[in-house]
Design an enzyme around this catalytic site. Structure first.
Site, PDB file in Angstrom:
ATOM      1  N   ALA A   1       0.790  -1.227   0.000  1.00 32.50           N
ATOM      2  CA  ALA A   1       0.000   0.000   0.000  1.00 32.50           C
ATOM      3  C   ALA A   1       0.821   1.276   0.000  1.00 32.50           C
ATOM      4  CB  ALA A   1      -0.939   0.004   1.210  1.00 32.50           C
ATOM      5  N   GLY A   2       2.055   1.234   0.502  1.00 31.28           N
ATOM      6  CA  GLY A   2       2.812   2.468   0.619  1.00 31.28           C
ATOM      7  C   GLY A   2       2.082   3.451   1.510  1.00 31.28           C
TER       8      GLY A   2
ATOM      9  N   GLY B   1      -0.570   4.964   0.542  1.00 33.90           N
ATOM     10  CA  GLY B   1      -1.999   4.748   0.398  1.00 33.90           C
ATOM     11  C   GLY B   1      -2.733   5.475  -0.699  1.00 33.90           C
ATOM     12  N   GLY B   2      -2.040   6.031  -1.686  1.00 31.75           N
ATOM     13  CA  GLY B   2      -2.753   6.720  -2.752  1.00 31.75           C
ATOM     14  C   GLY B   2      -3.771   5.832  -3.446  1.00 31.75           C
ATOM     15  N   LYS B   3      -3.382   4.616  -3.773  1.00 31.01           N
ATOM     16  CA  LYS B   3      -4.304   3.695  -4.455  1.00 31.01           C
ATOM     17  C   LYS B   3      -5.316   3.121  -3.472  1.00 31.01           C
ATOM     18  CE  LYS B   3      -0.660   2.614  -7.727  1.00 31.01           C
ATOM     19  NZ  LYS B   3       0.374   3.318  -6.899  1.00 31.01           N
TER      20      LYS B   3
ATOM     21  N   ASP C   1       1.715  -2.731   4.366  1.00 31.68           N
ATOM     22  CA  ASP C   1       3.009  -2.281   3.876  1.00 31.68           C
ATOM     23  C   ASP C   1       4.027  -2.553   4.980  1.00 31.68           C
ATOM     24  OD1 ASP C   1       4.108  -0.472   1.475  1.00 31.68           O
ATOM     25  OD2 ASP C   1       5.207   0.051   3.296  1.00 31.68           O
TER      26      ASP C   1
ATOM     27  N   ASP D   1       0.832  -3.701  -6.163  1.00 38.53           N
ATOM     28  CA  ASP D   1       1.636  -2.646  -6.791  1.00 38.53           C
ATOM     29  C   ASP D   1       3.059  -2.877  -6.311  1.00 38.53           C
ATOM     30  OD1 ASP D   1       2.586  -0.384  -8.022  1.00 38.53           O
ATOM     31  OD2 ASP D   1       1.765   1.003  -6.535  1.00 38.53           O
TER      32      ASP D   1
ATOM     33  N   CYS E   1       5.780   0.282 -11.766  1.00 37.15           N
ATOM     34  CA  CYS E   1       6.039   1.560 -12.427  1.00 37.15           C
ATOM     35  C   CYS E   1       7.413   1.497 -13.092  1.00 37.15           C
ATOM     36  CB  CYS E   1       5.955   2.726 -11.438  1.00 37.15           C
ATOM     37  SG  CYS E   1       7.124   2.625 -10.060  1.00 37.15           S
TER      38      CYS E   1
END
Length: 391
Positions: free
Chosen positions: A212-213, A215-217, A235, A275, A328
């Site tokens: 998730a990092g 959390g943008g997505k 994450d 991701d 990416c």
């Protein structure tokens, strides 16, 4: 910065040391520092001198690339008019020198992109747009555009994501806008928005963002789900998860659960987004020195981890569920090859066309999502949509 310091740190340190500069002067200084860092290989070629002192490097940029007259460039760079160097008039003989890239990176992009490599690399040297993602829990895209206009920010709709708005004109201080503080939008590249949209999360489902990092997505998925069901975000970085919780509250999401430990098999999720960590060649235009901080081994470092994450995600997905694998980067070894290896060992999964019914064919290549700056105006992204057999 030429010695290896991050560009942002050099800019900040320099501006702090010259607080008397006017706003236009500060902006000009920032542009020069970033561009000298970005174009360092091309400037070495112009000077025919890989260790030229900073005044000569600045002169080469101002005269050779910004095309200021030699006397003016000499004055601004501190090079005496009588000692201005003669710049190499020949065209750069390679992709690496033409677009100021490490040789290994230029060679890799040539191999991956073929005739498109030149256009792709040219776009790495042009700043990407500032793109916003509408939060549909707070407002429609049209309503957001109207609200931003009232706050002095002009925007235009994105071409690919139905949630995207591109900021026109100079970058505003977005973080001071009331509309951001009210959770009406997030800053997110249009290509990144597509990755979340491909999962097609539905209200009431159990959905997992496995990497998730910050959390943008995750926030996009929560909006798709209309803040219902069960939305899980994992994450390994606890600070990122803390930021995700803060952003969730601002966005009006109450059902996000952060997982501090990896989820265990048997979760029975309807949908999982992976991701994956990757070599990050897709957003190189976002920082002038990113290309010089990477090394060739980055191209082979991630596939084992990526394949492991895919298998882990598969064990968390219920029959009939959907899995989106995304990166990416532009590297077949991390993209198509990982998906092919996964499918070879998991016959209960099959690929489906990304964005069936809404994603333009221009964003689909060989059955996968592929977007890139020279084709779509986005950072470069790859995604595969995989579904598990119902039986």
């Amino acid at each position: 910065m030429l010695a290896g310091s991050p560009a942002e740190r050099v800019v900040d340190r320099t501006l702090r040391a010259h607080r008397s500069l006017s706003s236009p002067q500060r902006q000009a200084l920032k542009e020069v520092i970033f561009n000298v860092g970005l174009w360092r290989r091309r400037l070495d070629f112009l000077l025919d001198h890989p260790t030229a002192p900073p005044p000569l490097i600045l002169f080469a940029f101002l005269h050779g690339l910004a095309h200021l007259p030699a006397p003016e460039a000499a004055s601004l760079s501190g090079v005496g008019e009588g000692s201005t160097p003669t710049l190499n008039p020949a065209p750069p003989p390679s992709l690496a020198l033409r677009y100021s890239l490490p040789d290994w990176l230029a060679d890799h992009l040539s191999q991956e992109l073929g005739p498109d490599a030149d256009a792709f690399c040219a776009h790495l040297n042009v700043p990407g747009p500032v793109t916003l993602r509408t939060n549909p829990l707070r407002n429609s895209r049209d309503d957001l555009a109207s609200r931003l206009r009232s706050e002095g920010v002009s925007t235009r709709p994105g071409a690919w994501s139905p949630l995207a708005l591109h900021v026109d004109g100079p970058r505003p201080n977005l973080y001071a806008l009331p509309s951001l503080q009210e959770g009406r939008f997030e800053v997110q590249d249009e290509g990144s928005q597509l990755l979340g949209l491909l999962l097609d999360a539905q209200p009431g489902e159990t959905v997992l963002d496995l990497c998730a990092g910050a959390g943008g997505k995750t926030l996009l998925l929560g909006a798709q789900m209309r803040d219902s069901g069960k939305l899980l975000a994992h994450d390994p970085d606890p600070e990122r998860l803390d930021r995700l919780l803060q952003r969730s509250s601002r966005a009006g999401l109450t059902r996000v659960q952060v997982l501090r430990s990896p989820p265990t098999p048997g979760l029975d999720a309807h949908r999982v987004l992976v991701d994956a960590p990757c070599s990050e060649l897709g957003p190189l235009r976002r920082g002038p020195d990113l290309r010089f901080h990477a090394s060739p081994d980055v191209l082979s470092r991630f596939p084992p981890l990526q394949l492991e994450l895919l298998h882990r995600a598969a064990d968390l997905l219920r029959p009939g569920g959907r899995l989106v694998y995304a990166t990416c980067t532009v590297n077949r070894a991390e993209n198509q090859d990982v998906v092919v290896a996964f499918l070879a060992s998991r016959p209960d999964f099959h690929p489906v066309r990304p964005g069936q019914g809404w994603l333009p064919v221009a964003c689909v290549r060989d059955g996968f999502l592929f977007v890139a700056p020279h084709l779509h105006g986005t950072d470069a992204f790859f995604a595969a949509v995989l579904e598990r057999s119902a039986g």
